[in-house]
Write an enzyme that holds these catalytic residues in place. Sequence first.
Site, PDB file in Angstrom:
ATOM      1  N   ARG A 172       0.209   4.659  -7.845  1.00 10.51           N
ATOM      2  CA  ARG A 172       0.222   3.370  -8.666  1.00 10.51           C
ATOM      3  C   ARG A 172       0.295   3.855 -10.418  1.00 10.51           C
ATOM      4  O   ARG A 172      -0.625   4.495 -10.709  1.00 10.51           O
ATOM      5  CB  ARG A 172      -1.089   2.453  -8.446  1.00 10.51           C
ATOM      6  CG  ARG A 172      -0.943   1.239  -9.593  1.00 10.51           C
ATOM      7  CD  ARG A 172      -2.049   0.177  -8.830  1.00 10.51           C
ATOM      8  NE  ARG A 172      -1.546  -0.721  -7.670  1.00 10.51           N
ATOM      9  CZ  ARG A 172      -0.438  -1.528  -7.758  1.00 10.51           C
ATOM     10  NH1 ARG A 172       0.318  -1.903  -8.981  1.00 10.51           N
ATOM     11  NH2 ARG A 172      -0.311  -2.521  -6.734  1.00 10.51           N
TER      12      ARG A 172
ATOM     13  N   LYS B  60       1.675   6.044  -1.727  1.00  9.39           N
ATOM     14  CA  LYS B  60       2.009   5.108  -3.040  1.00  9.39           C
ATOM     15  C   LYS B  60       1.326   5.758  -4.084  1.00  9.39           C
ATOM     16  O   LYS B  60       0.212   6.029  -4.041  1.00  9.39           O
ATOM     17  CB  LYS B  60       1.730   3.814  -2.904  1.00  9.39           C
ATOM     18  CG  LYS B  60       1.583   3.005  -3.874  1.00  9.39           C
ATOM     19  CD  LYS B  60       1.462   1.325  -3.433  1.00  9.39           C
ATOM     20  CE  LYS B  60       0.225   0.913  -3.879  1.00  9.39           C
ATOM     21  NZ  LYS B  60      -0.071  -0.603  -3.277  1.00  9.39           N
TER      22      LYS B  60
ATOM     23  N   ASP C 153      -8.860 -34.075 -18.191  1.00  4.31           N
ATOM     24  CA  ASP C 153      -9.205 -32.829 -19.014  1.00  4.31           C
ATOM     25  C   ASP C 153      -8.819 -31.790 -18.126  1.00  4.31           C
ATOM     26  O   ASP C 153      -9.201 -30.599 -18.500  1.00  4.31           O
ATOM     27  CB  ASP C 153     -10.487 -32.957 -19.801  1.00  4.31           C
ATOM     28  CG  ASP C 153     -11.532 -33.070 -18.680  1.00  4.31           C
ATOM     29  OD1 ASP C 153     -11.406 -33.084 -17.281  1.00  4.31           O
ATOM     30  OD2 ASP C 153     -12.754 -33.178 -19.166  1.00  4.31           O
ATOM     31  N   GLY C 154      -8.680 -31.891 -16.760  1.00  2.07           N
ATOM     32  CA  GLY C 154      -8.309 -30.848 -15.883  1.00  2.07           C
ATOM     33  C   GLY C 154      -9.621 -30.371 -14.908  1.00  2.07           C
ATOM     34  O   GLY C 154      -9.569 -29.815 -13.931  1.00  2.07           O
TER      35      GLY C 154
ATOM     36  N   ASP D 162       1.091  -5.093   4.988  1.00  2.00           N
ATOM     37  CA  ASP D 162       0.235  -4.860   3.886  1.00  2.00           C
ATOM     38  C   ASP D 162      -0.650  -5.993   3.547  1.00  2.00           C
ATOM     39  O   ASP D 162      -0.400  -7.107   4.337  1.00  2.00           O
ATOM     40  CB  ASP D 162       1.021  -4.861   2.417  1.00  2.00           C
ATOM     41  CG  ASP D 162       0.176  -4.071   1.438  1.00  2.00           C
ATOM     42  OD1 ASP D 162      -1.047  -3.828   1.919  1.00  2.00           O
ATOM     43  OD2 ASP D 162       0.734  -3.733   0.265  1.00  2.00           O
TER      44      ASP D 162
ATOM     45  N   ASP E 246       1.021   2.219   1.840  1.00  2.00           N
ATOM     46  CA  ASP E 246       0.053   3.449   1.273  1.00  2.00           C
ATOM     47  C   ASP E 246      -1.070   3.843   2.417  1.00  2.00           C
ATOM     48  O   ASP E 246      -1.059   3.022   3.297  1.00  2.00           O
ATOM     49  CB  ASP E 246      -0.503   3.000   0.066  1.00  2.00           C
ATOM     50  CG  ASP E 246      -1.213   1.533   0.213  1.00  2.00           C
ATOM     51  OD1 ASP E 246      -1.866   1.178   1.037  1.00  2.00           O
ATOM     52  OD2 ASP E 246      -1.109   0.641  -0.816  1.00  2.00           O
TER      53      ASP E 246
HETATM   54  C1  R5P Z   1      -3.355  -2.658  -2.763  1.00  2.00           C
HETATM   55  O1  R5P Z   1      -4.414  -2.125  -2.658  1.00  2.00           O
HETATM   56  C2  R5P Z   1      -2.789  -3.676  -1.993  1.00  2.00           C
HETATM   57  O2  R5P Z   1      -3.140  -3.430  -0.420  1.00  2.00           O
HETATM   58  C3  R5P Z   1      -1.720  -4.142  -2.196  1.00  2.00           C
HETATM   59  O3  R5P Z   1      -0.492  -3.213  -1.778  1.00  2.00           O
HETATM   60  C4  R5P Z   1      -1.201  -4.430  -3.449  1.00  2.00           C
HETATM   61  O4  R5P Z   1      -2.204  -5.453  -4.044  1.00  2.00           O
HETATM   62  C5  R5P Z   1      -0.080  -5.205  -3.882  1.00  2.00           C
HETATM   63  O5  R5P Z   1       0.274  -5.537  -5.177  1.00  2.00           O
HETATM   64  P1  R5P Z   1       1.984  -5.622  -5.704  1.00  2.00           P
HETATM   65  O6  R5P Z   1       2.613  -6.524  -4.885  1.00  2.00           O
HETATM   66  O7  R5P Z   1       1.541  -5.966  -7.112  1.00  2.00           O
HETATM   67  O8  R5P Z   1       2.591  -4.340  -5.620  1.00  2.00           O
END
Ligand code: R5P
Length: 286
Positions: A186, A184, A34-35, A210, A161
């Site tokens: 979002r 950056k 069942d997982g 990152d 960013d």
């Molecule tokens: C944001 O605050 C993180 O440091 C990453 O830049 C982010 O999670 C990257 O997400 P994605 O690959 O979806 O652009």
Amino acid sequence: MIVVGGSSSRYLAKELASILGCTYVQAASTRFPDGECYTRIDIDSLNDDVVIVQNTYPDENLVEMFLIQDAVRRMGARTITLIIPYFGYARQDRIFKPGEPESAKVMARHLSMVCDRVMTVDIHKEAVLNHFDCPHRDLKAAPAIAGYFKGKNIDLVLAPDAGASARAADVGEHMGIPHDHLEKIRLSGVDVRIAPAKMDCRGKNILIVDDIIATGGTIIAATEQLKEAGAKSVTVACTHGVFVGNAVERLTGSNLDGIFCCNTLENKVSSISVAPLIAAALMEKE
Ligand code: R5P
């Protein structure tokens, strides 16, 4: 010391035990039809300081972690240290809208119930660690990333960013080369816009650093801007390669020249090991 590896981190845990020169045991975890998770630590006794290495992402690994913790305590562990290479839910660290749970706090509180100490690697928000009711420490992957790229002809380290600028600075300083960050914006969970690069990128080999790659949208957008600004090559190094859906394919099919991740999440591009830095932290006197 005995290292117990959960199924999310078996290679990392094994390497860690080898560096420490201690016993390694792999939790034998399977799934019921069942997982539901079944696990067993197949060793006579754990009457020692035990280190469990297991991610809390995705949710099935979190459940496995709870079960391993209980098994380890029952087998007589003197102390339990949780090594959580990638701590899930760290991005849900506060209430954004009324009616939401404080997810990171919930996970930290529950994990604290059966452990004496916690170590994470590049946790997305360090404040989350304060929700653990035990000593805690976040280890920085920057020296491992810098060590991996030293001597590989990188001219500039960039964060995608401002939030990641301290990490890029850390890597750049360890490599002895300049660092900077992009801007950056979002737009949604999957869409990001990177402002045109202001720094001189012409003819440079650039390393973007990152903490997480999820959809890959951030890195693809950053690469486009850097190539447009004349970069000779753009390589990315991240700590946690989460790679949602077909992110690896999107990234390898983009203008990016190389993609490298730490082994906090084990996948086909996780070539930078954080085992030496975890071992060093475990060997430090408290
Ligand atoms: C944001 O605050 C993180 O440091 C990453 O830049 C982010 O999670 C990257 O997400 P994605 O690959 O979806 O652009």
